[in-house]
Write a protein that holds these residues in place. Structure first.
Motif, PDB file in Angstrom:
ATOM      1  N   ALA A  74       0.824  -1.208   0.000  1.00  0.00           N
ATOM      2  CA  ALA A  74       0.000   0.000   0.000  1.00  0.00           C
ATOM      3  C   ALA A  74       0.856   1.257   0.000  1.00  0.00           C
ATOM      4  CB  ALA A  74      -0.935   0.007   1.206  1.00  0.00           C
ATOM      5  N   GLY A  75       0.572   2.152  -0.940  1.00  0.00           N
ATOM      6  CA  GLY A  75       1.284   3.407  -1.064  1.00  0.00           C
ATOM      7  C   GLY A  75       2.463   3.368  -1.999  1.00  0.00           C
ATOM      8  N   THR A  76       2.930   2.167  -2.346  1.00  0.00           N
ATOM      9  CA  THR A  76       4.101   2.071  -3.210  1.00  0.00           C
ATOM     10  C   THR A  76       3.711   2.202  -4.672  1.00  0.00           C
ATOM     11  OG1 THR A  76       3.978  -0.345  -3.411  1.00  0.00           O
ATOM     12  CG2 THR A  76       5.243   0.550  -1.564  1.00  0.00           C
ATOM     13  N   ARG A  77       4.698   2.490  -5.500  1.00  0.00           N
ATOM     14  CA  ARG A  77       4.502   2.566  -6.942  1.00  0.00           C
ATOM     15  C   ARG A  77       4.322   1.156  -7.499  1.00  0.00           C
ATOM     16  NH1 ARG A  77       8.865   0.944  -9.575  1.00  0.00           N
ATOM     17  NH2 ARG A  77       8.847   1.010 -11.864  1.00  0.00           N
ATOM     18  N   ALA A  78       3.322   0.987  -8.351  1.00  0.00           N
ATOM     19  CA  ALA A  78       3.134  -0.285  -9.040  1.00  0.00           C
ATOM     20  C   ALA A  78       3.987  -0.286 -10.300  1.00  0.00           C
ATOM     21  CB  ALA A  78       1.671  -0.488  -9.406  1.00  0.00           C
ATOM     22  N   PRO A  79       4.821  -1.298 -10.502  1.00  0.00           N
ATOM     23  CA  PRO A  79       5.583  -1.392 -11.747  1.00  0.00           C
ATOM     24  C   PRO A  79       4.660  -1.788 -12.895  1.00  0.00           C
ATOM     25  CG  PRO A  79       5.905  -3.363 -10.445  1.00  0.00           C
ATOM     26  CD  PRO A  79       5.069  -2.433  -9.599  1.00  0.00           C
ATOM     27  N   ASP A  80       5.158  -1.688 -14.110  1.00  0.00           N
ATOM     28  CA  ASP A  80       4.362  -2.078 -15.272  1.00  0.00           C
ATOM     29  C   ASP A  80       4.398  -3.594 -15.403  1.00  0.00           C
ATOM     30  OD1 ASP A  80       2.775  -1.899 -17.499  1.00  0.00           O
ATOM     31  OD2 ASP A  80       4.391  -1.318 -18.860  1.00  0.00           O
ATOM     32  N   LEU A  81       3.686  -4.221 -14.494  1.00  0.00           N
ATOM     33  CA  LEU A  81       3.668  -5.679 -14.369  1.00  0.00           C
ATOM     34  C   LEU A  81       3.217  -6.346 -15.659  1.00  0.00           C
ATOM     35  CD1 LEU A  81       3.830  -8.016 -12.194  1.00  0.00           C
ATOM     36  CD2 LEU A  81       1.376  -7.636 -11.869  1.00  0.00           C
ATOM     37  N   GLY A  82       4.045  -7.267 -16.162  1.00  0.00           N
ATOM     38  CA  GLY A  82       3.639  -8.040 -17.329  1.00  0.00           C
ATOM     39  C   GLY A  82       2.512  -8.981 -16.970  1.00  0.00           C
ATOM     40  N   LEU A  83       1.527  -9.141 -17.855  1.00  0.00           N
ATOM     41  CA  LEU A  83       0.334  -9.929 -17.565  1.00  0.00           C
ATOM     42  C   LEU A  83       0.002 -10.873 -18.708  1.00  0.00           C
ATOM     43  CD1 LEU A  83      -1.881  -7.026 -16.145  1.00  0.00           C
ATOM     44  CD2 LEU A  83      -0.687  -8.784 -14.801  1.00  0.00           C
ATOM     45  N   ASP A  84      -0.332 -12.101 -18.351  1.00  0.00           N
ATOM     46  CA  ASP A  84      -0.814 -13.086 -19.313  1.00  0.00           C
ATOM     47  C   ASP A  84      -2.285 -13.359 -19.020  1.00  0.00           C
ATOM     48  OD1 ASP A  84      -0.893 -15.102 -21.281  1.00  0.00           O
ATOM     49  OD2 ASP A  84      -0.459 -16.636 -19.778  1.00  0.00           O
ATOM     50  N   GLY A  85      -3.119 -13.242 -20.039  1.00  0.00           N
ATOM     51  CA  GLY A  85      -4.546 -13.472 -19.865  1.00  0.00           C
ATOM     52  C   GLY A  85      -5.340 -12.212 -19.642  1.00  0.00           C
ATOM     53  N   ALA A  86      -4.679 -11.051 -19.615  1.00  0.00           N
ATOM     54  CA  ALA A  86      -5.357  -9.770 -19.442  1.00  0.00           C
ATOM     55  C   ALA A  86      -5.646  -9.149 -20.808  1.00  0.00           C
ATOM     56  CB  ALA A  86      -4.494  -8.830 -18.607  1.00  0.00           C
ATOM     57  N   PRO A  87      -6.539  -8.161 -20.879  1.00  0.00           N
ATOM     58  CA  PRO A  87      -6.817  -7.502 -22.162  1.00  0.00           C
ATOM     59  C   PRO A  87      -5.614  -6.764 -22.728  1.00  0.00           C
ATOM     60  CG  PRO A  87      -8.547  -7.035 -20.551  1.00  0.00           C
ATOM     61  CD  PRO A  87      -7.438  -7.689 -19.806  1.00  0.00           C
ATOM     62  N   GLU A  88      -4.631  -6.441 -21.885  1.00  0.00           N
ATOM     63  CA  GLU A  88      -3.421  -5.769 -22.317  1.00  0.00           C
ATOM     64  C   GLU A  88      -2.211  -6.573 -21.845  1.00  0.00           C
ATOM     65  OE1 GLU A  88      -3.414  -3.278 -24.277  1.00  0.00           O
ATOM     66  OE2 GLU A  88      -5.427  -2.408 -24.092  1.00  0.00           O
ATOM     67  N   PRO A  89      -1.056  -6.395 -22.482  1.00  0.00           N
ATOM     68  CA  PRO A  89       0.108  -7.207 -22.109  1.00  0.00           C
ATOM     69  C   PRO A  89       0.752  -6.827 -20.783  1.00  0.00           C
ATOM     70  CG  PRO A  89       0.693  -5.633 -23.829  1.00  0.00           C
ATOM     71  CD  PRO A  89      -0.802  -5.567 -23.677  1.00  0.00           C
ATOM     72  N   SER A  90       0.384  -5.664 -20.242  1.00  0.00           N
ATOM     73  CA  SER A  90       0.971  -5.244 -18.973  1.00  0.00           C
ATOM     74  C   SER A  90       0.011  -4.294 -18.264  1.00  0.00           C
ATOM     75  CB  SER A  90       2.328  -4.575 -19.189  1.00  0.00           C
ATOM     76  OG  SER A  90       2.199  -3.405 -19.970  1.00  0.00           O
ATOM     77  N   LEU A  91       0.362  -3.909 -17.051  1.00  0.00           N
ATOM     78  CA  LEU A  91      -0.533  -3.132 -16.206  1.00  0.00           C
ATOM     79  C   LEU A  91      -0.826  -1.731 -16.740  1.00  0.00           C
ATOM     80  CD1 LEU A  91      -2.076  -2.497 -13.579  1.00  0.00           C
ATOM     81  CD2 LEU A  91       0.136  -2.019 -12.499  1.00  0.00           C
ATOM     82  N   TYR A  92       0.192  -0.993 -17.147  1.00  0.00           N
ATOM     83  CA  TYR A  92      -0.012   0.416 -17.455  1.00  0.00           C
ATOM     84  C   TYR A  92      -1.051   0.679 -18.544  1.00  0.00           C
ATOM     85  CZ  TYR A  92       3.962   1.635 -14.418  1.00  0.00           C
ATOM     86  OH  TYR A  92       4.806   1.825 -13.343  1.00  0.00           O
ATOM     87  N   PRO A  93      -1.095  -0.101 -19.614  1.00  0.00           N
ATOM     88  CA  PRO A  93      -2.153   0.142 -20.601  1.00  0.00           C
ATOM     89  C   PRO A  93      -3.564  -0.052 -20.045  1.00  0.00           C
ATOM     90  CG  PRO A  93      -0.383  -1.134 -21.591  1.00  0.00           C
ATOM     91  CD  PRO A  93      -0.110  -1.081 -20.117  1.00  0.00           C
ATOM     92  N   LEU A  94      -3.707  -0.770 -18.934  1.00  0.00           N
ATOM     93  CA  LEU A  94      -5.025  -0.944 -18.314  1.00  0.00           C
ATOM     94  C   LEU A  94      -5.488   0.324 -17.594  1.00  0.00           C
ATOM     95  CD1 LEU A  94      -4.509  -4.495 -16.768  1.00  0.00           C
ATOM     96  CD2 LEU A  94      -5.865  -3.934 -18.800  1.00  0.00           C
ATOM     97  N   LEU A  95      -4.554   1.270 -17.391  1.00  0.00           N
ATOM     98  CA  LEU A  95      -4.858   2.491 -16.650  1.00  0.00           C
ATOM     99  C   LEU A  95      -5.159   3.688 -17.555  1.00  0.00           C
ATOM    100  CD1 LEU A  95      -2.021   2.059 -14.013  1.00  0.00           C
ATOM    101  CD2 LEU A  95      -4.441   2.201 -13.430  1.00  0.00           C
ATOM    102  N   THR A  96      -5.198   3.478 -18.852  1.00  0.00           N
ATOM    103  CA  THR A  96      -5.269   4.617 -19.774  1.00  0.00           C
ATOM    104  C   THR A  96      -6.542   5.444 -19.637  1.00  0.00           C
ATOM    105  OG1 THR A  96      -6.123   3.158 -21.511  1.00  0.00           O
ATOM    106  CG2 THR A  96      -3.754   3.600 -21.504  1.00  0.00           C
ATOM    107  N   ASP A  97      -7.632   4.850 -19.161  1.00  0.00           N
ATOM    108  CA  ASP A  97      -8.876   5.616 -19.032  1.00  0.00           C
ATOM    109  C   ASP A  97      -9.034   6.250 -17.649  1.00  0.00           C
ATOM    110  OD1 ASP A  97      -9.407   3.369 -17.542  1.00  0.00           O
ATOM    111  OD2 ASP A  97     -11.143   2.722 -18.718  1.00  0.00           O
ATOM    112  N   GLY A  98      -7.997   6.136 -16.819  1.00  0.00           N
ATOM    113  CA  GLY A  98      -8.019   6.818 -15.532  1.00  0.00           C
ATOM    114  C   GLY A  98      -8.841   6.144 -14.452  1.00  0.00           C
ATOM    115  N   ARG A  99      -9.141   4.853 -14.637  1.00  0.00           N
ATOM    116  CA  ARG A  99      -9.888   4.127 -13.610  1.00  0.00           C
ATOM    117  C   ARG A  99      -8.935   3.372 -12.687  1.00  0.00           C
ATOM    118  NH1 ARG A  99     -14.301   0.405 -16.366  1.00  0.00           N
ATOM    119  NH2 ARG A  99     -12.675   0.105 -17.945  1.00  0.00           N
ATOM    120  N   PHE A 100      -9.463   2.930 -11.537  1.00  0.00           N
ATOM    121  CA  PHE A 100      -8.746   1.986 -10.690  1.00  0.00           C
ATOM    122  C   PHE A 100      -8.666   0.653 -11.426  1.00  0.00           C
ATOM    123  CE2 PHE A 100     -10.098   5.063  -7.628  1.00  0.00           C
ATOM    124  CZ  PHE A 100      -9.251   4.966  -6.522  1.00  0.00           C
ATOM    125  N   VAL A 101      -7.613  -0.106 -11.155  1.00  0.00           N
ATOM    126  CA  VAL A 101      -7.488  -1.461 -11.701  1.00  0.00           C
ATOM    127  C   VAL A 101      -7.395  -2.435 -10.535  1.00  0.00           C
ATOM    128  CG1 VAL A 101      -6.044  -3.060 -13.006  1.00  0.00           C
ATOM    129  CG2 VAL A 101      -6.444  -0.752 -13.879  1.00  0.00           C
TER     130      VAL A 101
END
Length: 512
Positions: free
Chosen positions: A402-429
């Motif tokens: 909690a409070g730390t920076r989230a890295p651009d975690l690589g993801l398999d099975g997600a709509p995007e290949p990593s975390l940061y593209p999931l944040l493009t619309d400004g929502r919580f993930v």
């Protein structure tokens, strides 16, 4: 007409903040006292965390394509550089890109989102009441008043917004002055910096064939920062240190800067908030000012939008000060330390530079610590009492992200290949990483360690996330398997990532 927000200042900080508000439909008016953008760029660099901020909105591409990556940074102009290449980021470098181009790209973003700038509209006075604030503005057609629920001062160190609000700006006056020039060098030095007992300067190549020279000498230190710098003076300073002017010619911009260090006593006063240089000023050591300002805006944007749209109480804005004021204080501290190292030429100071340089060269952990600080990748926000427990808290993992920076975690099975593209619309993930998902330990072949979640079930996690986000449609829930490993992420099963890429809360995964 009553605005949701008035942003005073159309520099990089005001532009990013306004774009963040427009991203989620907040009505915002941006006013700027200048008639047009200055062709001269005070700042030249974007640091790794700022590039991550841009990546979280899908904006990093044009910046990276146009900028020049440099895998190092500097601390006090020391010859031993900070190694950014070892940092845990997809952007392990300083990106050299003039501030002018950064502002142009951010303005394009704002306009794409339906925002506009009122050029040559100067804020004269700001006042507030319980329900909102008013800005008296001088424009080309005379004076008028803007009323808004909130006013944000992004109007620089001499902020009208800050002074109107009566917010103290304590600190120290300038006691040291440096010089800066954008020139053509026919025979530029091979090293990025030159320093000796006479002074020191940095040399940064620019994309258009010019070079930025910035530094101090024993002679330049005592000259007032508001005294114009002549080309002959710049050549003399450089010759005094290097014994040559490197074929210097065709000066495009000459200026001085000082080491005044001040920080606003509070970043929020009722309906008025401050960001960027309006909140903190300092010696431009390490190229941090623009970057910290962008990160101020990124922290404030989603919070102010949530309050404007009734998804969060006004108290959320107090966390902006709680989280960013310590970052500003650390900024002043490290730039003051760098000023002693980089702009003092006594025998004692030279000895200190020598000792400090050896530490950076001989101890990678020390080098990494300073690189993490300057890059802002190590910024972490202390959770409020009880906040880090979230919906299950630390579970069996023994610690919380909690409070730390989230890295651009690589993801398999997600709509995007990593975390940061999931944040493009400004929502919580809301990331569900287990069972079978562990971002800290990958087994043979990259398979994640199996386990069971001690933290909240999916329904409980969703309910807790909605309580923080303020609305079900402000959350994007994703179940995926991590494909990259990152310190501290071992054993995480469920992680709620804020719109600014910091962890709101997490729960742990226990092995079976």
């Amino acid at each position: 007409m009553v605005n949701d927000v008035v942003v005073v200042g159309a520099g990089p900080v005001g532009l990013l903040l306004a774009a963040e508000l427009r991203l989620v439909g907040v009505d915002v008016t941006v006013i700027e006292r200048a008639a047009a953008r200055s062709p001269h760029s005070k700042a030249l660099t974007l640091h790794p965390r700022s590039l991550e901020v841009l990546a979280m909105r899908g904006l990093a591409g044009p910046f990276v394509r146009e900028g020049v990556p440099v895998p190092t940074g500097h601390y006090g102009g020391l010859p031993v550089r900070l190694d950014f290449s070892v940092l845990d980021t997809r952007f392990p470098y300083t990106l050299v890109l003039p501030q002018l181009r950064t502002e142009q790209l951010l303005e394009e973003r704002l306009r794409e989102l339906g925002g506009e700038i009122r050029w040559e509209h100067r804020a004269l006075q700001v006042r507030q009441d319980a329900d909102g604030a008013e800005v008296d503005v001088a424009g080309s057609d005379g004076t008028y008043t803007l009323r808004a629920a909130w006013v944000v001062g992004c109007d620089g160190a001499g902020s009208t917004v800050r002074s109107s609000a009566g917010i103290d700006f304590p600190g120290t006056r300038a006691s040291t002055t440096g010089f800066l020039g954008d020139v053509v060098l026919d025979a530029p030095p091979s090293a990025p910096s030159v320093d000796n007992e006479h002074g020191g300067f940095l040399v940064v190549p620019l994309a258009d064939g010019h070079h930025r020279i910035a530094g101090t000498t024993g002679e330049s230190l005592a000259i007032p920062a508001d005294q114009p710098l002549t080309f002959d003076e710049l050549r003399g300073y450089v010759r005094q240190v290097a014994g040559t002017d490197f074929g210097m010619r065709a000066p495009r911009w000459l200026s001085r800067f000082g080491n005044a260090s001040r920080q606003a006593a509070r970043y929020r006063d009722g309906r008025i908030l401050l960001a960027g240089d309006a909140a903190h000023m300092h010696m431009p050591m390490g190229g941090q000012g623009l970057n910290v300002g962008l990160q101020d805006a990124f922290n404030l944007g989603w919070k102010l939008a949530a309050v404007c749209q009734g998804r969060a109480p006004e108290g959320l804005l107090d966390t902006y000060h709680a989280e960013r004021h310590p970052v500003g204080a650390a900024l002043l501290e490290n730039t003051q330390a760098q000023t002693v190292l980089g702009a003092t030429y006594t025998a004692d100071a030279r000895a200190l530079r020598s000792v400090f340089g050896r530490l950076l060269a001989a101890h990678p952990a020390v080098n990494r610590q300073f690189a993490g600080e300057l890059s802002a990748l190590d910024v972490a926000y202390r959770p409020a009492a009880g906040e880090e427990a979230g919906a299950g808290g630390q579970g069996g993992g023994g610690h919380s992200l909690a409070g730390t920076r989230a890295p651009d975690l690589g993801l398999d099975g997600a709509p995007e290949p990593s975390l940061y593209p999931l944040l493009t619309d400004g929502r919580f993930v809301l990331l569900h990483l287990g069972p079978g998902g562990d971002a800290g330990h990958l087994g043979p072949g990259g398979d994640a360690r199996r386990g069971t979640a001690d933290g909240p079930g999916a329904a409980d996690a969703r309910a807790a996330a909605e309580a923080i986000a303020g609305s079900p449609d402000r959350i994007r829930a994703v179940t995926a398997r991590p494909t990259t490993t990152h310190d501290g992420w071992a054993g995480r099963s469920t992680v709620l990532v804020r719109p600014d890429g910091h962890v709101a809360w997490d729960a742990a995964l226990s092995s079976t």
